[in-house]
Design a protein around this motif. Structure first.
Motif, PDB file in Angstrom:
ATOM      1  N   UNK A 155      16.132 -21.096  85.905  1.00  0.00           N
ATOM      2  CA  UNK A 155      14.966 -21.741  86.517  1.00  0.00           C
ATOM      3  C   UNK A 155      13.788 -21.603  85.558  1.00  0.00           C
ATOM      4  N   UNK A 156      13.101 -22.710  85.321  1.00  0.00           N
ATOM      5  CA  UNK A 156      11.972 -22.728  84.411  1.00  0.00           C
ATOM      6  C   UNK A 156      10.738 -23.220  85.150  1.00  0.00           C
ATOM      7  N   UNK A 157       9.668 -22.430  85.078  1.00  0.00           N
ATOM      8  CA  UNK A 157       8.381 -22.835  85.651  1.00  0.00           C
ATOM      9  C   UNK A 157       7.585 -23.540  84.560  1.00  0.00           C
ATOM     10  N   UNK A 158       6.908 -24.613  84.933  1.00  0.00           N
ATOM     11  CA  UNK A 158       6.143 -25.376  83.946  1.00  0.00           C
ATOM     12  C   UNK A 158       4.839 -25.866  84.560  1.00  0.00           C
ATOM     13  N   UNK A 159       3.799 -25.884  83.736  1.00  0.00           N
ATOM     14  CA  UNK A 159       2.508 -26.395  84.175  1.00  0.00           C
ATOM     15  C   UNK A 159       1.677 -26.803  82.977  1.00  0.00           C
ATOM     16  N   UNK A 190      11.992 -34.137  81.692  1.00  0.00           N
ATOM     17  CA  UNK A 190      13.142 -35.043  81.573  1.00  0.00           C
ATOM     18  C   UNK A 190      14.281 -34.356  80.820  1.00  0.00           C
ATOM     19  N   UNK A 191      13.949 -33.678  79.734  1.00  0.00           N
ATOM     20  CA  UNK A 191      14.956 -32.955  78.957  1.00  0.00           C
ATOM     21  C   UNK A 191      15.613 -31.863  79.802  1.00  0.00           C
ATOM     22  N   UNK A 192      14.801 -31.089  80.529  1.00  0.00           N
ATOM     23  CA  UNK A 192      15.332 -29.987  81.344  1.00  0.00           C
ATOM     24  C   UNK A 192      16.261 -30.514  82.436  1.00  0.00           C
ATOM     25  N   UNK A 216      19.595 -31.547  81.172  1.00  0.00           N
ATOM     26  CA  UNK A 216      20.398 -30.397  80.761  1.00  0.00           C
ATOM     27  C   UNK A 216      20.639 -29.404  81.895  1.00  0.00           C
ATOM     28  N   UNK A 217      20.437 -29.880  83.128  1.00  0.00           N
ATOM     29  CA  UNK A 217      20.801 -29.135  84.344  1.00  0.00           C
ATOM     30  C   UNK A 217      20.008 -27.853  84.578  1.00  0.00           C
ATOM     31  N   UNK A 218      18.794 -27.766  84.032  1.00  0.00           N
ATOM     32  CA  UNK A 218      17.912 -26.651  84.355  1.00  0.00           C
ATOM     33  C   UNK A 218      17.228 -26.939  85.678  1.00  0.00           C
ATOM     34  N   UNK A 219      16.931 -25.900  86.432  1.00  0.00           N
ATOM     35  CA  UNK A 219      16.117 -26.048  87.635  1.00  0.00           C
ATOM     36  C   UNK A 219      14.670 -25.878  87.211  1.00  0.00           C
ATOM     37  N   UNK A 220      13.793 -26.659  87.832  1.00  0.00           N
ATOM     38  CA  UNK A 220      12.386 -26.678  87.421  1.00  0.00           C
ATOM     39  C   UNK A 220      11.479 -26.372  88.600  1.00  0.00           C
ATOM     40  N   UNK A 221      10.513 -25.506  88.359  1.00  0.00           N
ATOM     41  CA  UNK A 221       9.379 -25.303  89.268  1.00  0.00           C
ATOM     42  C   UNK A 221       8.190 -25.920  88.551  1.00  0.00           C
ATOM     43  N   UNK A 262       7.122 -12.893  89.356  1.00  0.00           N
ATOM     44  CA  UNK A 262       7.763 -12.538  90.627  1.00  0.00           C
ATOM     45  C   UNK A 262       9.283 -12.726  90.612  1.00  0.00           C
ATOM     46  N   UNK A 263       9.804 -13.343  89.550  1.00  0.00           N
ATOM     47  CA  UNK A 263      11.237 -13.598  89.472  1.00  0.00           C
ATOM     48  C   UNK A 263      11.647 -14.943  90.031  1.00  0.00           C
ATOM     49  N   UNK A 264      10.665 -15.762  90.430  1.00  0.00           N
ATOM     50  CA  UNK A 264      10.969 -17.096  90.928  1.00  0.00           C
ATOM     51  C   UNK A 264      11.451 -18.038  89.842  1.00  0.00           C
ATOM     52  N   UNK A 265      11.204 -17.667  88.592  1.00  0.00           N
ATOM     53  CA  UNK A 265      11.687 -18.425  87.439  1.00  0.00           C
ATOM     54  C   UNK A 265      12.080 -17.432  86.354  1.00  0.00           C
ATOM     55  N   UNK A 266      13.024 -17.829  85.524  1.00  0.00           N
ATOM     56  CA  UNK A 266      13.471 -16.981  84.425  1.00  0.00           C
ATOM     57  C   UNK A 266      12.480 -16.968  83.269  1.00  0.00           C
ATOM     58  N   UNK A 267      11.804 -18.100  83.079  1.00  0.00           N
ATOM     59  CA  UNK A 267      10.816 -18.199  82.015  1.00  0.00           C
ATOM     60  C   UNK A 267       9.867 -19.346  82.349  1.00  0.00           C
ATOM     61  N   UNK A 268       8.832 -19.491  81.517  1.00  0.00           N
ATOM     62  CA  UNK A 268       7.841 -20.516  81.788  1.00  0.00           C
ATOM     63  C   UNK A 268       7.408 -21.269  80.551  1.00  0.00           C
ATOM     64  N   UNK A 269       6.867 -22.450  80.800  1.00  0.00           N
ATOM     65  CA  UNK A 269       6.303 -23.300  79.751  1.00  0.00           C
ATOM     66  C   UNK A 269       4.922 -23.726  80.230  1.00  0.00           C
ATOM     67  N   UNK A 270       3.906 -23.450  79.418  1.00  0.00           N
ATOM     68  CA  UNK A 270       2.538 -23.839  79.757  1.00  0.00           C
ATOM     69  C   UNK A 270       1.955 -24.637  78.598  1.00  0.00           C
ATOM     70  N   UNK A 271       1.138 -25.616  78.937  1.00  0.00           N
ATOM     71  CA  UNK A 271       0.614 -26.512  77.913  1.00  0.00           C
ATOM     72  C   UNK A 271      -0.863 -26.782  78.177  1.00  0.00           C
ATOM     73  N   UNK A 272      -1.671 -26.574  77.138  1.00  0.00           N
ATOM     74  CA  UNK A 272      -3.076 -26.989  77.182  1.00  0.00           C
ATOM     75  C   UNK A 272      -3.433 -27.509  75.793  1.00  0.00           C
ATOM     76  N   UNK A 273      -4.669 -27.836  75.559  1.00  0.00           N
ATOM     77  CA  UNK A 273      -5.066 -28.448  74.295  1.00  0.00           C
ATOM     78  C   UNK A 273      -4.726 -27.632  73.073  1.00  0.00           C
TER      79      UNK A 273
END
Length: 147
Positions: free
Chosen positions: A2-6, A20-22, A25-30, A55-66
């Motif tokens: 599971x991957x969290x993204x924002x 779209x890529x995730x 490739x069958x990843x679950x997304x938050x 909290x363990x709701x996702x295995x890792x995360x991706x964050x994006x800003x300028x």
């Protein structure tokens, strides 16, 4: 996995591309947004990602800003988060191998579209080396504040 993204408004295009890529490739997304082009404040989208990973709701995360800096600084306020500012494939690999980063912070204004998915693939597929690097990671949290 599971991957969290924002992302804030500067990262919408990359977030959609990554999502779209995730999915392919069958990843679950938050996905914690943003869903419009309206200018927003990146902490409003980084905090939910960091909380989800911590909290363990996702295995890792991706964050994006300028620049990726503000997002990484925000995420790194959480005790069990190691957010790495990543702008190329080598840094993505080292963030995982040496730092066991659990969130990747991407600088939307400084990345090329053709590089973004390679960076994500490397981050998601690189394993932590452990050993001497684990010892260093254990020294990151402040155990006793001397002030």
């Amino acid at each position: 996995m599971i991957i969290a993204i924002g992302s804030d408004h500067t990262g919408i295009i990359y977030r959609c591309l990554i999502n779209d890529f995730l999915k392919k490739n069958k990843y679950k997304i938050e996905d914690f947004g943003l869903y419009t082009n309206k200018k927003v404040d990146y902490p409003d989208y980084v905090h939910p990602v960091a909380k989800c990973v911590e909290s363990g709701g996702a295995n890792c995360g991706i964050i994006i800003c300028g620049s990726g800096n503000g997002a990484a600084m925000t995420a790194n306020k959480y005790k069990n988060i190691r957010a790495a500012l990543v702008w190329n494939k080598e840094i993505a690999s080292l963030a995982r191998k040496h730092n066991n980063a659990n969130i990747i912070s991407l600088p939307a204004r400084f990345l090329k579209k053709e590089d973004i998915l390679d960076i994500i693939k490397i981050f998601l597929n690189t394993k932590f080396d452990g050993g001497r690097h684990q010892i260093r990671i254990e020294k990151i949290p402040i155990k006793n504040n001397p002030q």
